[in-house]
Each structure stands twice: as structure tokens, then as C-alpha cells.
Design an enzyme around this catalytic site. Structure first.
Site, PDB file in Angstrom:
ATOM      1  N   ARG A   1       0.836  -1.201   0.000  1.00  0.00           N
ATOM      2  CA  ARG A   1       0.000   0.000   0.000  1.00  0.00           C
ATOM      3  C   ARG A   1       0.872   1.254   0.000  1.00  0.00           C
ATOM      4  O   ARG A   1       0.517   2.278  -0.577  1.00  0.00           O
ATOM      5  CB  ARG A   1      -0.901  -0.002   1.247  1.00  0.00           C
ATOM      6  CG  ARG A   1      -1.924  -1.143   1.258  1.00  0.00           C
ATOM      7  CD  ARG A   1      -2.710  -1.127   2.568  1.00  0.00           C
ATOM      8  NE  ARG A   1      -3.748  -2.132   2.631  1.00  0.00           N
ATOM      9  CZ  ARG A   1      -3.581  -3.353   3.121  1.00  0.00           C
ATOM     10  NH1 ARG A   1      -2.396  -3.734   3.576  1.00  0.00           N
ATOM     11  NH2 ARG A   1      -4.588  -4.201   3.171  1.00  0.00           N
TER      12      ARG A   1
ATOM     13  N   ASP B   1     -10.255  -4.508   8.432  1.00  0.00           N
ATOM     14  CA  ASP B   1      -9.312  -5.526   8.909  1.00  0.00           C
ATOM     15  C   ASP B   1      -9.933  -6.382  10.020  1.00  0.00           C
ATOM     16  O   ASP B   1      -9.660  -7.585  10.116  1.00  0.00           O
ATOM     17  CB  ASP B   1      -8.014  -4.857   9.389  1.00  0.00           C
ATOM     18  CG  ASP B   1      -7.345  -4.063   8.269  1.00  0.00           C
ATOM     19  OD1 ASP B   1      -7.527  -4.441   7.099  1.00  0.00           O
ATOM     20  OD2 ASP B   1      -6.671  -3.061   8.566  1.00  0.00           O
TER      21      ASP B   1
ATOM     22  N   ARG C   1     -12.119  -8.923   8.431  1.00  0.00           N
ATOM     23  CA  ARG C   1     -11.297 -10.014   7.880  1.00  0.00           C
ATOM     24  C   ARG C   1     -10.785 -10.927   8.997  1.00  0.00           C
ATOM     25  O   ARG C   1     -10.680 -12.141   8.815  1.00  0.00           O
ATOM     26  CB  ARG C   1     -10.130  -9.411   7.074  1.00  0.00           C
ATOM     27  CG  ARG C   1     -10.613  -8.786   5.775  1.00  0.00           C
ATOM     28  CD  ARG C   1      -9.497  -8.146   4.981  1.00  0.00           C
ATOM     29  NE  ARG C   1      -9.989  -7.721   3.665  1.00  0.00           N
ATOM     30  CZ  ARG C   1      -9.436  -6.787   2.910  1.00  0.00           C
ATOM     31  NH1 ARG C   1      -8.345  -6.167   3.321  1.00  0.00           N
ATOM     32  NH2 ARG C   1      -9.946  -6.488   1.735  1.00  0.00           N
TER      33      ARG C   1
ATOM     34  N   HIS D   1      -2.755   0.110   8.941  1.00  0.00           N
ATOM     35  CA  HIS D   1      -3.439  -0.598   7.854  1.00  0.00           C
ATOM     36  C   HIS D   1      -2.373  -0.973   6.818  1.00  0.00           C
ATOM     37  O   HIS D   1      -2.308  -0.397   5.728  1.00  0.00           O
ATOM     38  CB  HIS D   1      -4.525   0.297   7.260  1.00  0.00           C
ATOM     39  CG  HIS D   1      -5.296  -0.349   6.155  1.00  0.00           C
ATOM     40  ND1 HIS D   1      -6.005  -1.510   6.327  1.00  0.00           N
ATOM     41  CD2 HIS D   1      -5.451  -0.016   4.847  1.00  0.00           C
ATOM     42  CE1 HIS D   1      -6.574  -1.857   5.182  1.00  0.00           C
ATOM     43  NE2 HIS D   1      -6.240  -0.969   4.262  1.00  0.00           N
TER      44      HIS D   1
HETATM   45  P1  NAI Z   1     -10.310   2.399  -8.692  1.00  0.00           P
HETATM   46  O1  NAI Z   1      -9.189   2.637  -9.642  1.00  0.00           O
HETATM   47  O2  NAI Z   1     -11.343   1.399  -9.048  1.00  0.00           O
HETATM   48  O3  NAI Z   1     -11.074   3.787  -8.424  1.00  0.00           O
HETATM   49  C1  NAI Z   1     -10.416   4.973  -8.121  1.00  0.00           C
HETATM   50  C2  NAI Z   1     -11.180   6.088  -8.784  1.00  0.00           C
HETATM   51  O4  NAI Z   1     -10.599   7.343  -8.378  1.00  0.00           O
HETATM   52  C3  NAI Z   1     -11.111   6.045 -10.321  1.00  0.00           C
HETATM   53  O5  NAI Z   1     -12.406   5.959 -10.872  1.00  0.00           O
HETATM   54  C4  NAI Z   1     -10.412   7.351 -10.687  1.00  0.00           C
HETATM   55  O6  NAI Z   1     -10.863   7.931 -11.906  1.00  0.00           O
HETATM   56  C5  NAI Z   1     -10.760   8.224  -9.476  1.00  0.00           C
HETATM   57  N1  NAI Z   1      -9.889   9.388  -9.321  1.00  0.00           N
HETATM   58  C6  NAI Z   1      -8.560   9.488  -9.507  1.00  0.00           C
HETATM   59  N2  NAI Z   1      -8.152  10.749  -9.277  1.00  0.00           N
HETATM   60  C7  NAI Z   1      -9.244  11.454  -8.921  1.00  0.00           C
HETATM   61  C8  NAI Z   1      -9.460  12.800  -8.556  1.00  0.00           C
HETATM   62  N3  NAI Z   1      -8.461  13.694  -8.495  1.00  0.00           N
HETATM   63  N4  NAI Z   1     -10.720  13.195  -8.251  1.00  0.00           N
HETATM   64  C9  NAI Z   1     -11.747  12.307  -8.306  1.00  0.00           C
HETATM   65  N5  NAI Z   1     -11.596  11.012  -8.656  1.00  0.00           N
HETATM   66  C10 NAI Z   1     -10.363  10.590  -8.953  1.00  0.00           C
HETATM   67  O7  NAI Z   1      -9.652   2.066  -7.278  1.00  0.00           O
HETATM   68  P2  NAI Z   1     -10.371   1.371  -6.019  1.00  0.00           P
HETATM   69  O8  NAI Z   1     -10.198  -0.085  -6.091  1.00  0.00           O
HETATM   70  O9  NAI Z   1     -11.722   1.944  -5.898  1.00  0.00           O
HETATM   71  O10 NAI Z   1      -9.436   1.885  -4.815  1.00  0.00           O
HETATM   72  C11 NAI Z   1      -9.439   3.241  -4.441  1.00  0.00           C
HETATM   73  C12 NAI Z   1      -8.441   3.504  -3.315  1.00  0.00           C
HETATM   74  O11 NAI Z   1      -8.889   2.887  -2.127  1.00  0.00           O
HETATM   75  C13 NAI Z   1      -7.034   2.938  -3.569  1.00  0.00           C
HETATM   76  O12 NAI Z   1      -6.062   3.852  -3.124  1.00  0.00           O
HETATM   77  C14 NAI Z   1      -7.011   1.664  -2.734  1.00  0.00           C
HETATM   78  O13 NAI Z   1      -5.708   1.283  -2.392  1.00  0.00           O
HETATM   79  C15 NAI Z   1      -7.815   2.131  -1.544  1.00  0.00           C
HETATM   80  N6  NAI Z   1      -8.385   1.066  -0.725  1.00  0.00           N
HETATM   81  C16 NAI Z   1      -8.355   1.247   0.625  1.00  0.00           C
HETATM   82  C17 NAI Z   1      -8.905   0.332   1.488  1.00  0.00           C
HETATM   83  C18 NAI Z   1      -8.854   0.577   2.969  1.00  0.00           C
HETATM   84  O14 NAI Z   1      -9.170  -0.325   3.738  1.00  0.00           O
HETATM   85  N7  NAI Z   1      -8.500   1.772   3.432  1.00  0.00           N
HETATM   86  C19 NAI Z   1      -9.534  -0.904   0.978  1.00  0.00           C
HETATM   87  C20 NAI Z   1      -9.553  -0.994  -0.466  1.00  0.00           C
HETATM   88  C21 NAI Z   1      -8.990  -0.026  -1.275  1.00  0.00           C
END
Ligand code: NAI
Length: 308
Positions: free
Chosen positions: A88, A148, A151, A175
């Protein structure tokens, strides 16, 4: 209540879906940078409303933050997810710029907003939001521990061969694959410590599989997970919307709690209408306290890469 979800990708859309399905919010606004993407996801989700029986209005916008004005809660999921084999922490270069810009836009349009940070590396992104948003600390909550812990409970139930509703447990600290701290000493099955049921080998299995829970899914899916992250966010938003005062482990700015200062790390907290109502102090064993400090040191190192 109005909720904004920034990032209409896998996790953002899942957040919007679970929030809408639970029917506790009047409005969810999805924001994305990709032209038409948030509008499309919103329309698709709205066309499930009559099928799934919710009245929450979901709209989408390509970067027009005036549409987010007056949000009570905003969830930041914008940024890139990890690919198989990545940590991450490797996402910081791209995601820090995105999270900072998104935060500024959110606060400009909703000065009273409570922000839930999801983008990774989440503890560092939550710290960044604290340093750049000007919001009081009780209004910035990192989502990691809720996921977490879910999980952890999944793995506990598997090892115990028991229904998940019989088990309870919590994950605190960072995390990250190495900094996660599943509190096995406090985990229970119907109130009885799980350590009374599980062999040393099973205990080790549960802890290890919990820590690499995200990485396991990333390997299987080719990208990171979205159902459980979306569900975890919806539980946090509901706790705020319905003033549940629910205890949820979240990444919060620590000022002396658990022996740490000036860092966001996962700790149990009471979440209600004001955001963080109270950080809960759980007594850790000496080994857990040591692991918590090691996790803090690792997060502090990643925080050192931030440029404000
Ligand atoms: P994804 O790629 O499917 O979606 C991310 C979206 O953000 C995309 O649609 C993209 O166009 C948009 N985006 C990028 N820059 C932007 C901006 N400046 N303004 C508005 N939208 C913007 O990725 P996903 O799978 O949805 O993951 C998103 C984030 O969440 C990642 O950083 C991932 O690592 C994190 N994550 C965190 C978790 C946690 O437990 N904290 C769990 C799962 C994912």
C-alpha cells in the site's frame, strides 16, 4: 443526510451501493475525474432502487464540487489501488497529490464536513488530511480497522468452524501488511477467549491470514478488494448518520493515546454524530504494545515522504 463519495471506482461505487441499500441517507453524490464515469455509476445504481427498495437519491458529477455542497460526510476513495505484489505504501507518490486536492475541494464546499479517508496508504493519507484540511481532529477518520477486523472475524470463524456472528475481535495499529495488529488476546467466541479453542498453530494462521488479507485478494482479483471495504465504510457512515456511538477501530490522530503523538493509527473509538466521540483505551499486553510502537515507527517513516 447528504454524503459525498469521491472516486466512483470499485470501492467508491461499493460504498455508495451499501450506503443506499441501508436507506439511512437522503442523498449520495459520487464524484470522479473520469468524464461521465460518476454520472454513469450513479445512474446504474439508481436503476437498482426500485429493485432493492431504497429511496436514497444517488447523483454523479465529473469534478463539479458545487454539487457536493452541504455534505455531512465525505468519503475519499480517489486514487490508484495496488496491483499484485505491491505494498500500500508504494501508492503514496500518486495518491498524496490526489487526496490533498480532493480534500481542499471538499472543505471549500462543505466546511462542516466529516471526512472518512480510504485511499492508500490510508494511515498516511489520513495524516495528510489532518495537516492540510484545517478540520478539527474529531472530523477526520481513516477506514482500515473496520475492514481488517471484519477479515479477522472471517478467519477466526473459519478456524473455529463457527458462525461469524459468534465471534468478536478487533484489529488495531497500521493498515499495512506488517503493521496490522489483530488483538487475539481480546478475541472471543460467545464471550469466551478464542485462545481456549485454538491451537498455537491455528492462532498463528489466523493472525497471518488477517494481516495479508488485502494482499491475498489483490493476488486473486488482480486489483484490491471492494465489497468488504464498501461495507466497512457504510457501517462508519451509518454510525455518524444515526448517532449510534458505535465502537469501531479507525485510524485517528493520536495525542498521547497509546503512547503516540502526531500520527494517525488504528485505535478503537466511539463513532457518532460528531465523528469521533471518544478514543477507547484498551489495555495491551507488553508484546502488543511493542508491536503497536513498531507499527507507529513504520507509518512515521512513510509520513516522512509527504510534502505539504
Ligand atoms: P479504482 O481505480 O477502481 O477507483 C479509483 C477512482 O478514483 C477512479 O475511478 C479514478 O478515476 C478516481 N480518481 C482518480 N483521481 C481522482 C481525482 N483527483 N478526483 C476524483 N476522482 C479521482 O480504485 P479502487 O479499487 O476503488 O481503490 C481506491 C483507493 O482505495 C485505492 O487507493 C485503494 O488502495 C484504496 N483502498 C483502501 C482500502 C482501505 O481499507 N482503506 C480498501 C480498499 C482499497
Amino acid at each position: 443526510m447528504k454524503v459525498t463519495v469521491v472516486g466512483a471506482g470499485a470501492v467508491g461505487a461499493s460504498c455508495a451501493e451499501y450506503i443506499a441499500m441501508k436507506n439511512f441517507c437522503s442523498e449520495v453524490v459520487l464524484v470522479d475525474i473520469k468524464e461521465g464515469f460518476a454520472e454513469g455509476k450513479a445512474m446504474d445504481l439508481m436503476q437498482t432502487a426500485s429493485l432493492n427498495g431504497f429511496d436514497t437519491k444517488i447523483t454523479g458529477t465529473t469534478g463539479d464540487y458545487s454539487k457536493t455542497a452541504g455534505s455531512h460526510v465525505a468519503v475519499i476513495t480517489s486514487g490508484i489501488p495496488r496491483k499484485p505484489g505491491m505494498t500500500r505504501e508504494e501508492l503514496i507518490g500518486i495518491n498524496a497529490g490526489i487526496v490533498k486536492e480532493v480534500t481542499e475541494n471538499l472543505v471549500k464546499n462543505s466546511p462542516e464536513v466529516i471526512i472518512i479517508v480510504v485511499s492508500n496508504p490510508m494511515d498516511t493519507m489520513a495524516y495528510l488530511v489532518h495537516k492540510t484540511s484545517g478540520l478539527p481532529k474529531h472530523k477526520i477518520i481513516g477506514m482500515g480497522g473496520a475492514l481488517d477486523s471484519a477479515r479477522f472475524k472471517y478467519r477466526l470463524a473459519e478456524a473455529l468452524e463457527s458462525p461469524i456472528s459468534d465471534v468478536d475481535g478487533m484489529v488495531i495499529a497500521a493498515h499495512s501488511d506488517t503493521g496490522m495488529l489483530p488483538l487475539l488476546s481480546k478475541a472471543t467466541r460467545n464471550g469466551i477467549p478464542v485462545t481456549e479453542f485454538l491451537s498455537d498453530e491455528q492462532q498463528k494462521y489466523v493472525i497471518e491470514e488477517t494481516k495479508v488479507g488485502g494482499a491475498t485478494l489483490t493476488k486473486l482479483l488482480g486489483t484490491s478488494a471492494w465489497y468488504a471495504p464498501g461495507a466497512a465504510v457504510s457501517v462508519m457512515v451509518q454510525a455518524i448518520a444515526c448517532d449510534q456511538k458505535k465502537m469501531i477501530p479507525c485510524s485517528l490522530m493520536l495525542e498521547g493515546e497509546y503512547g503516540q503523538n502526531d500520527i494517525c493509527l488504528g485505535v478503537p473509538a466511539i463513532i457518532g454524530a460528531n465523528g469521533v466521540e471518544k478514543i477507547v483505551n484498551v489495555t495491551l499486553t507488553a508484546d502488543e504494545q511493542l508491536k503497536f510502537s513498531e507499527a507507529a515507527n513504520a507509518v512515521r517513516e512513510v509520513n516522512g515522504d509527504l510534502k505539504f
